[in-house]
Design an enzyme around this catalytic site. Structure first.
Site, PDB file in Angstrom:
ATOM      1  N   GLU A   2       1.271  -0.836   0.119  1.00  0.00           N
ATOM      2  CA  GLU A   2       0.326   0.172   0.131  1.00  0.00           C
ATOM      3  C   GLU A   2       0.622   1.341   0.133  1.00  0.00           C
ATOM      4  OE1 GLU A   2      -0.469  -2.730   1.800  1.00  0.00           O
ATOM      5  OE2 GLU A   2      -2.180  -3.877   1.407  1.00  0.00           O
ATOM      6  N   HIS A  34     -11.105  -5.795   8.285  1.00  0.00           N
ATOM      7  CA  HIS A  34     -12.097  -4.867   7.927  1.00  0.00           C
ATOM      8  C   HIS A  34     -13.064  -4.689   7.675  1.00  0.00           C
ATOM      9  CE1 HIS A  34     -10.229  -8.671   6.398  1.00  0.00           C
ATOM     10  NE2 HIS A  34     -10.367  -8.852   5.367  1.00  0.00           N
TER      11      HIS A  34
HETATM   12  C1  LIG Z   1      -1.686  -4.924   4.332  1.00  0.00           C
HETATM   13  C2  LIG Z   1      -2.527  -5.886   3.648  1.00  0.00           C
HETATM   14  N1  LIG Z   1      -3.220  -4.941   2.612  1.00  0.00           N
HETATM   15  C3  LIG Z   1      -3.953  -6.123   1.967  1.00  0.00           C
HETATM   16  C4  LIG Z   1      -4.695  -7.398   2.487  1.00  0.00           C
HETATM   17  C5  LIG Z   1      -5.551  -7.503   1.569  1.00  0.00           C
HETATM   18  N2  LIG Z   1      -5.857  -9.154   1.378  1.00  0.00           N
HETATM   19  C6  LIG Z   1      -5.820 -10.590   2.065  1.00  0.00           C
HETATM   20  S1  LIG Z   1      -5.235 -11.811   1.800  1.00  0.00           S
HETATM   21  C7  LIG Z   1      -4.054 -10.749   0.362  1.00  0.00           C
HETATM   22  C8  LIG Z   1      -3.773 -11.540  -0.767  1.00  0.00           C
HETATM   23  C9  LIG Z   1      -3.015 -12.456   0.321  1.00  0.00           C
HETATM   24  O1  LIG Z   1      -2.148 -13.027  -1.313  1.00  0.00           O
HETATM   25  P1  LIG Z   1      -0.810 -13.808  -0.472  1.00  0.00           P
HETATM   26  O2  LIG Z   1       0.553 -13.045   0.728  1.00  0.00           O
HETATM   27  O3  LIG Z   1      -0.233 -14.411  -1.336  1.00  0.00           O
HETATM   28  O4  LIG Z   1      -0.806 -15.199   0.506  1.00  0.00           O
HETATM   29  P2  LIG Z   1      -1.972 -15.964   0.068  1.00  0.00           P
HETATM   30  O5  LIG Z   1      -3.612 -15.479   0.697  1.00  0.00           O
HETATM   31  O6  LIG Z   1      -2.014 -16.326  -1.490  1.00  0.00           O
HETATM   32  O7  LIG Z   1      -2.194 -17.268   1.183  1.00  0.00           O
HETATM   33  C10 LIG Z   1      -4.958 -10.107   0.290  1.00  0.00           C
HETATM   34  C11 LIG Z   1      -4.447  -8.777  -0.679  1.00  0.00           C
HETATM   35  C12 LIG Z   1      -4.851  -7.612   3.789  1.00  0.00           C
HETATM   36  N3  LIG Z   1      -5.002  -8.856   4.124  1.00  0.00           N
HETATM   37  N4  LIG Z   1      -3.271  -6.593   3.808  1.00  0.00           N
END
Ligand SMILES: Cc1ncc(C[n+]2csc(CCOP(=O)(O)OP(=O)(O)O)c2C)c(N)n1
Ligand SMILES: [Mg+2]
Lengths: 328, 374
Positions: free
Chosen positions: A60, A129
């Site tokens: 972000e 959230h």
């Molecule tokens: C700081 C932050 N930004 C955005 C999100 C929203 N978000 C939740 S899961 C996700 C994707 C995460 O992907 P990854 O790190 O590859 O983990 P995965 O879900 O694939 O296990 C996002 C963008 C968040 N939880 N925290």
């Protein structure tokens, strides 16, 4: 007439703005193929091009800082933070740079960028959230803070925010994304930023609300009418600047005011409104300004969120407490 | 105690020693045939591998059960880790009882595998609590949603343990997307500078919600990110539990021996959508998912175990039954609609509720009482 959800009205505003100005670009997390987790950017990448609406690395601070640089060279970035609490990594960029660049450069650099943030609770989601983060932004000079309460405003305020030469934090009340309205949307529906709107006239008390609480205030006014209360509902629409004139004109008519926010009450945005009303309308007030807000706790687990969130009953309880027994 | 520990590098490390293996470490190919691609890593003990298989089978059944419980409204949300069983279980099995696990929302299976009771492990996703277990008791940090933020906590905790003379290692699970966050990089750097006994395990499941790996990095692998911080790095086939066990065990041993942190990238795939409310058809083809189904971590392991003579139909049936029982008790544990006490909302905001909170508590209590009056 067509019907739109709030999410669709925002989508339409982005599309119209992008079609009107090639310099408008949309980026963030999952805004491309997925169309955003709330589908606000649905179809934009496919129909307007992947250079106009694109996914970024998951960072972000990176998204906002990158937008600052692009805006310095004339683009008009509209970036999405996926959820309220996930905008916090960008806080330094927002407060130290986005808010200040114009001031630091004596106006040589301006930042016409929009940071869209779905905010607030009430959708049954787990922690992080459901934050109401408006006060952090509104407290920061140099940022405009805008939040629509209706489907029509979602369109017109987003268009105006994109056209605004100042940076705008555009807070979208996520639990109202699915609210529907029948309306015509399109160019020429511009609404100047910075004006509150009277959503419902009434003479007994003024209920001041914004974002997700506008619908709740309307519900309270509806329910109150059955008991003979005639409540005037003011939708602030712009938190910074605050249209105190519209608010005070209403309070002077009604003599009583309740400010509603979803955020924890302590040090919340409603405190600013209450203070300004007291300062400007003291002699018109029949009772102290009341505040209705969330509890002063971290956003609770979804099974308990209804205890935290203000509802129509809480607003009517506050109205009932406005010292009617002393009425002149 | 009381003196600041100055990290000192006992022996100078050269850059190439920090780089990951050019190809992912693996012992088994996709069909469970042994392959010589493990670069000198020790094959884990067969008994441990059989135990890993058992936990993976039970874990997958519970994962399926959790997805089903979202459809019945018993869970607020569930991020499935189907397809990532070797990472979830292999990691936990490489930890000692006093080591700490720092999981994300994705890692319920790892938490269950750590022995946390299902109804406690699912507190967050059930929507009744932010964290349903006592982290001090089970040595598992609260499941972390703000991405990569917990990686720093793992570094700090393991450093603190070192200062206290405790031989504890902390392992943080991180997603591929989360490696783009600043906190991930700060965590690697802090851990390296303070030589903290931390293992960072990246489950590279190729997507961050809809965003593919190519949008997160231009580096040859995510494991290559370690070298810039002086962190020893490795990449591993995350669907080969032998490889996960071997490499994580080595990272844990290294950390425990005072040789500093390591970064492990485990190549895997999330077979299900991001969560139950995601529509994966918007961003990936069914053909891609099908190709990864062919690389299933459980099937390849079973094929190998059978060839080793360590698994037969009787044993497979027994574990399948155990998995069904685990699913049944999970259903039972979550069969009642969750009804946490609203007045507890005020209990742990501070060590003691403040006067304003006590007033809000009294207000809520009165309100609930008035609503329950006939
Ligand atoms: C700081 C932050 N930004 C955005 C999100 C929203 N978000 C939740 S899961 C996700 C994707 C995460 O992907 P990854 O790190 O590859 O983990 P995965 O879900 O694939 O296990 C996002 C963008 C968040 N939880 N925290
Ligand atoms: Mg991922």
């Amino acid at each position: 007439m067509p019907t739109y959800t709030m999410a669709q009205a925002l989508n339409r505003a982005l599309r119209d703005a992008m079609e009107a100005d090639q310099k408008v670009v949309v980026f963030g997390e999952d805004v491309g193929a997925l169309g955003g987790v709330f589908r606000v950017t649905d179809g934009l990448a496919a129909s307007l091009g992947e250079d106009r609406c694109f996914d970024t690395p998951l960072a972000e601070a990176g998204i906002v800082g990158f937008a600052v640089g692009m805006a310095m060279r004339g683009f008009r970035p509209v970036v999405e933070m996926q959820f309220d609490a996930f905008a916090y990594p960008a806080f330094e960029q927002v407060t130290s740079h986005v808010a200040k660049l114009r001031n630091r450069t004596a106006g040589a650099l301006s930042l016409p960028l929009v940071i869209r943030i779905p905010y607030g609770g009430g959708i049954g989601a787990v922690e992080h959230h459901g934050d109401s983060s408006e006060a952090y932004y509104a407290h920061t000079p140099g940022l405009r803070v805008v939040t629509p309460g209706t489907v029509a405003d979602a369109y017109s305020l987003l268009r105006a925010s994109i056209e605004c030469p100042d940076p705008v934090v555009f807070l979208e009340p996520k639990r109202r994304y699915w609210a529907r309205a029948e309306l015509e949307l399109g160019p020429g529906q511009g609404e100047p930023l910075g004006r509150a709107a009277i959503r419902r006239p009434g003479r007994h008390a003024t209920v001041i609300a914004y974002g997700p609480m506008v619908a709740t205030a309307m519900e309270a006014a509806e329910a109150g009418a059955e008991d003979g209360w005639e409540l005037e509902v003011v939708d602030l629409r712009s938190l910074s600047p605050l249209d105190i004139e519209t608010v005070c004109a209403s309070v002077r008519r009604t003599g009583r005011a309740v400010v509603v926010q979803e955020a924890p009450t302590f040090c919340g945005y409603g405190a600013e409104v209450a203070a300004q009303v007291a300062e400007s309308c003291f002699h018109y007030l029949e009772a102290p300004v009341a505040r209705v807000g969330g509890l002063d706790i971290p956003y609770p687990p979804p099974a308990l969120e209804h205890h935290h969130l203000p509802d129509a009953d809480r607003i009517l309880d506050a109205v009932a407490g406005l010292q009617w027994e002393d009425a002149r | 105690m009381g003196t600041v520990i100055t990290p000192a590098h006992s022996s100078p490390v050269t850059g190439s020693q920090l780089l990951p293996s050019p190809t992912p470490i693996r012992f088994l190919d996709e069909r469970g045939n042994p392959v010589d691609e493990h670069q000198g890593y020790q094959e884990p003990d067969l008994g441990l591998v059989v135990e890993a298989w058992r936990r993976m089978v039970v874990g997958r059944r519970l994962d399926t059960q959790c997805s089903a419980l979202t459809r019945q409204g018993r869970l607020a949300v569930y991020p499935s880790s189907r397809g990532q069983e070797a990472c979830q279980v292999g990691t936990v099995l490489a930890l000692g009882p006093d080591d700490w696990l720092f999981p994300t929302y994705r890692d319920t299976m790892a938490i269950l595998s750590r022995g946390v009771e299902a109804h406690e492990a699912l507190g967050l996703l059930q929507g009744t609590r932010h964290c349903g277990y006592d982290p001090q008791k089970v040595k598992v940090a609260p499941q972390c949603t703000p991405l990569a933020t917990h990686a720093l906590h793992a570094a700090g905790l393991s450093y603190a343990c070192g200062r206290l003379g405790e031989p504890t290692v902390a392992l943080a699970l991180v997603g591929d997307g989360a490696t783009s966050e600043g906190d991930f990089h700060e965590a690697l750097n802090f851990a390296a500078v303070f030589r903290a006994p931390t293992v960072f395990l990246v489950q590279n499941n190729r997507y961050a919600i809809s965003v593919p790996l190519a949008r997160q990095t231009a580096a040859p692998t995510l494991a290559h990110k370690g070298i810039g911080y002086g962190v020893a790095s490795e990449q591993v086939d995350g669907n080969d539990v032998l490889a996960v066990l071997a490499v994580v065990q080595a990272g844990v041993a290294r950390a425990r021996a005072g040789e500093g942190p390591s970064l492990i990238e485990a190549h895997t795939y999330r077979l299900e959508p991001h969560t139950n409310s995601d529509d994966a058809s918007r961003y990936r083809d069914e053909a891609e998912v099908e190709a990864w189904r062919q690389r299933d971590p459980i099937l390849r392991l079973e094929a190998w175990l059978r060839r080793q003579g360590a698994l037969d139909d009787t044993r497979a049936k027994a574990v399948a039954e155990e998995a069904e029982e685990a699913a049944a008790s999970l259903r039972a544990a979550l069969s009642e609609p969750a009804a946490p006490d609203p007045l507890a909302l005020f209990d742990h905001v501070y060590a003691e509720p403040t006067a304003p909170l006590l007033r809000q508590r009294a207000w809520l209590e009165a309100k609930m009482a008035s609503l329950s009056e006939p």
